[in-house]
Design a protein around this motif. Structure first.
Motif, PDB file in Angstrom:
ATOM      1  N   ASP A   1     -11.177  24.246 -16.333  1.00  0.00           N
ATOM      2  CA  ASP A   1     -11.041  22.821 -16.031  1.00  0.00           C
ATOM      3  C   ASP A   1     -12.148  22.302 -15.123  1.00  0.00           C
ATOM      4  O   ASP A   1     -12.307  21.084 -14.990  1.00  0.00           O
ATOM      5  N   ALA A   2     -12.902  23.189 -14.499  1.00  0.00           N
ATOM      6  CA  ALA A   2     -13.936  22.765 -13.549  1.00  0.00           C
ATOM      7  C   ALA A   2     -15.133  22.174 -14.301  1.00  0.00           C
ATOM      8  O   ALA A   2     -15.737  22.858 -15.137  1.00  0.00           O
ATOM      9  N   PRO A   3     -15.504  20.925 -14.059  1.00  0.00           N
ATOM     10  CA  PRO A   3     -16.616  20.309 -14.794  1.00  0.00           C
ATOM     11  C   PRO A   3     -17.947  21.005 -14.563  1.00  0.00           C
ATOM     12  O   PRO A   3     -18.803  21.021 -15.446  1.00  0.00           O
ATOM     13  N   GLU A   4     -18.155  21.594 -13.378  1.00  0.00           N
ATOM     14  CA  GLU A   4     -19.443  22.240 -13.114  1.00  0.00           C
ATOM     15  C   GLU A   4     -19.677  23.475 -13.977  1.00  0.00           C
ATOM     16  O   GLU A   4     -20.809  23.913 -14.172  1.00  0.00           O
ATOM     17  N   PHE A   5     -18.590  24.043 -14.533  1.00  0.00           N
ATOM     18  CA  PHE A   5     -18.720  25.226 -15.374  1.00  0.00           C
ATOM     19  C   PHE A   5     -18.624  24.886 -16.868  1.00  0.00           C
ATOM     20  O   PHE A   5     -18.460  25.776 -17.700  1.00  0.00           O
ATOM     21  N   ALA A   6     -18.732  23.603 -17.208  1.00  0.00           N
ATOM     22  CA  ALA A   6     -18.546  23.180 -18.590  1.00  0.00           C
ATOM     23  C   ALA A   6     -19.567  23.814 -19.527  1.00  0.00           C
ATOM     24  O   ALA A   6     -19.268  24.063 -20.704  1.00  0.00           O
ATOM     25  N   GLU A   7     -20.784  24.079 -19.045  1.00  0.00           N
ATOM     26  CA  GLU A   7     -21.824  24.633 -19.903  1.00  0.00           C
ATOM     27  C   GLU A   7     -21.968  26.144 -19.752  1.00  0.00           C
ATOM     28  O   GLU A   7     -22.876  26.747 -20.333  1.00  0.00           O
ATOM     29  N   ALA A   8     -21.088  26.761 -18.984  1.00  0.00           N
ATOM     30  CA  ALA A   8     -21.158  28.210 -18.770  1.00  0.00           C
ATOM     31  C   ALA A   8     -20.103  28.923 -19.624  1.00  0.00           C
ATOM     32  O   ALA A   8     -19.136  28.320 -20.092  1.00  0.00           O
ATOM     33  N   TRP A   9     -20.334  30.214 -19.827  1.00  0.00           N
ATOM     34  CA  TRP A   9     -19.343  31.053 -20.511  1.00  0.00           C
ATOM     35  C   TRP A   9     -18.418  31.638 -19.449  1.00  0.00           C
ATOM     36  O   TRP A   9     -18.864  32.284 -18.508  1.00  0.00           O
ATOM     37  N   VAL A  10     -17.110  31.421 -19.609  1.00  0.00           N
ATOM     38  CA  VAL A  10     -16.118  31.885 -18.637  1.00  0.00           C
ATOM     39  C   VAL A  10     -15.111  32.768 -19.362  1.00  0.00           C
ATOM     40  O   VAL A  10     -14.585  32.393 -20.414  1.00  0.00           O
ATOM     41  N   GLU A  11     -14.848  33.950 -18.779  1.00  0.00           N
ATOM     42  CA  GLU A  11     -13.847  34.831 -19.396  1.00  0.00           C
ATOM     43  C   GLU A  11     -13.142  35.639 -18.314  1.00  0.00           C
ATOM     44  O   GLU A  11     -13.714  35.943 -17.259  1.00  0.00           O
ATOM     45  N   ALA A  12     -11.871  35.957 -18.588  1.00  0.00           N
ATOM     46  CA  ALA A  12     -11.096  36.800 -17.675  1.00  0.00           C
ATOM     47  C   ALA A  12     -11.391  38.261 -17.982  1.00  0.00           C
ATOM     48  O   ALA A  12     -11.613  38.641 -19.132  1.00  0.00           O
TER      49      ALA A  12
ATOM     50  N   GLU B   1     -27.886  28.187 -10.499  1.00  0.00           N
ATOM     51  CA  GLU B   1     -28.543  27.767  -9.268  1.00  0.00           C
ATOM     52  C   GLU B   1     -28.155  26.335  -8.911  1.00  0.00           C
ATOM     53  O   GLU B   1     -27.939  26.001  -7.745  1.00  0.00           O
ATOM     54  N   GLU B   2     -28.038  25.494  -9.935  1.00  0.00           N
ATOM     55  CA  GLU B   2     -27.623  24.104  -9.705  1.00  0.00           C
ATOM     56  C   GLU B   2     -26.174  24.049  -9.240  1.00  0.00           C
ATOM     57  O   GLU B   2     -25.838  23.300  -8.305  1.00  0.00           O
ATOM     58  N   ILE B   3     -25.310  24.830  -9.869  1.00  0.00           N
ATOM     59  CA  ILE B   3     -23.894  24.828  -9.506  1.00  0.00           C
ATOM     60  C   ILE B   3     -23.697  25.261  -8.060  1.00  0.00           C
ATOM     61  O   ILE B   3     -22.847  24.709  -7.338  1.00  0.00           O
ATOM     62  N   THR B   4     -24.467  26.242  -7.630  1.00  0.00           N
ATOM     63  CA  THR B   4     -24.312  26.778  -6.274  1.00  0.00           C
ATOM     64  C   THR B   4     -25.225  26.112  -5.253  1.00  0.00           C
ATOM     65  O   THR B   4     -25.305  26.571  -4.115  1.00  0.00           O
ATOM     66  N   LYS B   5     -25.927  25.033  -5.675  1.00  0.00           N
ATOM     67  CA  LYS B   5     -26.863  24.343  -4.784  1.00  0.00           C
ATOM     68  C   LYS B   5     -27.842  25.342  -4.175  1.00  0.00           C
ATOM     69  O   LYS B   5     -27.949  25.499  -2.962  1.00  0.00           O
ATOM     70  N   SER B   6     -28.539  26.032  -5.089  1.00  0.00           N
ATOM     71  CA  SER B   6     -29.542  27.044  -4.709  1.00  0.00           C
ATOM     72  C   SER B   6     -28.920  28.172  -3.910  1.00  0.00           C
ATOM     73  O   SER B   6     -29.462  28.612  -2.895  1.00  0.00           O
ATOM     74  N   TRP B   7     -27.752  28.635  -4.358  1.00  0.00           N
ATOM     75  CA  TRP B   7     -27.066  29.806  -3.808  1.00  0.00           C
ATOM     76  C   TRP B   7     -26.551  29.580  -2.381  1.00  0.00           C
ATOM     77  O   TRP B   7     -26.321  30.535  -1.641  1.00  0.00           O
ATOM     78  N   THR B   8     -26.324  28.329  -2.000  1.00  0.00           N
ATOM     79  CA  THR B   8     -25.834  28.045  -0.647  1.00  0.00           C
ATOM     80  C   THR B   8     -24.332  27.787  -0.610  1.00  0.00           C
ATOM     81  O   THR B   8     -23.728  27.818   0.466  1.00  0.00           O
ATOM     82  N   THR B   9     -23.715  27.511  -1.759  1.00  0.00           N
ATOM     83  CA  THR B   9     -22.270  27.280  -1.804  1.00  0.00           C
ATOM     84  C   THR B   9     -21.665  28.105  -2.933  1.00  0.00           C
ATOM     85  O   THR B   9     -22.355  28.499  -3.870  1.00  0.00           O
ATOM     86  N   VAL B  10     -20.363  28.343  -2.832  1.00  0.00           N
ATOM     87  CA  VAL B  10     -19.646  29.093  -3.868  1.00  0.00           C
ATOM     88  C   VAL B  10     -18.513  28.216  -4.385  1.00  0.00           C
ATOM     89  O   VAL B  10     -17.479  28.078  -3.718  1.00  0.00           O
ATOM     90  N   PRO B  11     -18.666  27.612  -5.544  1.00  0.00           N
ATOM     91  CA  PRO B  11     -17.634  26.711  -6.066  1.00  0.00           C
ATOM     92  C   PRO B  11     -16.316  27.431  -6.319  1.00  0.00           C
ATOM     93  O   PRO B  11     -16.287  28.606  -6.677  1.00  0.00           O
ATOM     94  N   LEU B  12     -15.214  26.737  -6.105  1.00  0.00           N
ATOM     95  CA  LEU B  12     -13.843  27.105  -6.472  1.00  0.00           C
ATOM     96  C   LEU B  12     -13.205  28.155  -5.570  1.00  0.00           C
ATOM     97  O   LEU B  12     -11.991  28.386  -5.684  1.00  0.00           O
TER      98      LEU B  12
END
Length: 332
Positions: free
Chosen positions: A249-260, A276-287
């Motif tokens: 459901d996270a919009p930032e991961f819409a273009e990524a492959w996600v699997e359990a 790199e864009e999702i993490t703001k150049s590796w400075t944040t960790v979404p979710l």
């Protein structure tokens, strides 16, 4: 005619480099001539007649350009704060050859070599060239480029040089100054533009940097989110489903492959530029914080890069194990 200089295309690169070229209309032909000898480049022309139009024109072009090339330091300074971090940028700079050609044109017009007034060039460049030509010290009046200069200040400099030193001609590197001096100065005005060879060299350099950046961004990247709690079988399955739904459901991961994965972890696979864009150049960790507040789940995250998908996953697995061992939230 010189051979075209090929821009190496990296494997998997399906598009040409889009080069935004910010140039005054009066100098466009010189830059077109330089571009004609480069391959693998699509020009995005940003032409301006008035310097006030540079910022909006560049802002409009940014989303369509992989790199930017400026006809001089002035247009770059007018919009430097607009440029995204990391975008390859180059500037056509004027040197001794460009000034020497302007003086040669003055000579061809039958004008004495000095005194004359020159703007835009560094004072050291002008003095060294004057010395090589055997001209007296200060034979050429100089106003070096400064980001804070406006057109009126430069025009006043040339008018004052004419009154005080009886200059025979003026040399300017600014298109608007050239137009103004043609109207207000009673001596010839010469327009100085970088030579084609130096423009082509600078263009080639910035395009190669754009190719390198694209290649880097297309490397494989993986993030592994690992649940830290050890729940029972039912709780583990519910936690895995809820966590996976949160990622889907996270919009930032819409273009990524996600699997359990079976080890209470979620794998996110993308190219380096996206992660790199999702993490703001590796400075944040979404979710991570959202998982804690919404699901009550603590997570460790590992990031991995690689030339292959397998390498990126292996590096991410090593990183998440290191984060768990060190009690950290994330590791790379």
């Amino acid at each position: 005619m010189p051979d075209k200089q090929p821009i190496p295309q990296q494997p998997g690169s399906l598009t040409r480099i889009r080069l935004g070229i910010v140039v005054p209309v009066t100098s466009e032909s010189v830059f077109e001539a330089a571009l004609a000898h480069l391959e693998g480049v699509d020009a995005q022309w940003v032409r301006y007649e008035d310097e006030g139009g540079i910022r909006p024109a560049v802002r409009e072009t940014l989303q369509d350009a992989d790199a930017l090339f400026f006809a001089g330091p002035m247009p770059l300074d007018r919009c430097r704060d607009l440029l995204p971090e990391g975008v390859p940028v180059a500037v056509a700079r004027q040197g001794p050859i460009d000034l020497a050609l302007a003086l040669l044109r003055a000579r061809e017009q039958g004008l004495p070599p000095a005194p004359a007034s020159v703007d835009t060039f560094d004072e050291q460049v002008v003095e060294e060239l004057a010395r090589e030509l055997g001209l007296p010290i200060r034979a050429l009046q100089v106003l070096p480029y400064d980001p804070g200069q406006d057109v009126e200040e430069i025009v006043r400099f040339h008018l004052q040089a004419r009154r005080r030193h009886r200059t025979h001609y003026a040399v300017t590197g600014r298109s608007r100054v050239y137009a103004r001096l043609l109207e207000s100065l009673d001596i010839p005005v010469l327009r100085s533009v970088p030579v084609v060879a130096s423009i082509r060299s600078a263009m080639n350099e910035v395009v190669l940097r754009a190719v390198s950046a694209r290649h880097s961004n297309l490397r494989f990247a993986t993030a592994i989110y690992r649940l830290l709690d050890e729940p029972g079988l039912y709780e583990a399955e519910v936690g895995r489903v809820n966590t996976l739904r949160m990622f889907f459901d996270a919009p930032e991961f819409a273009e990524a492959w996600v699997e359990a994965r079976g080890d209470l972890s979620v794998l996110v696979f993308a190219h380096k530029g996206l992660l790199e864009e999702i993490t703001k150049s590796w400075t944040t960790v979404p979710l991570v914080e959202e998982a804690r507040t919404r699901l009550g789940a603590r997570m460790a995250v590992g990031f991995g890069l690689g030339e292959s998908a397998r390498d990126s996953v292996r590096h991410a697995e090593m990183a998440v194990r290191r984060a768990m061992a060190e009690g950290a939230t994330r590791a790379t």
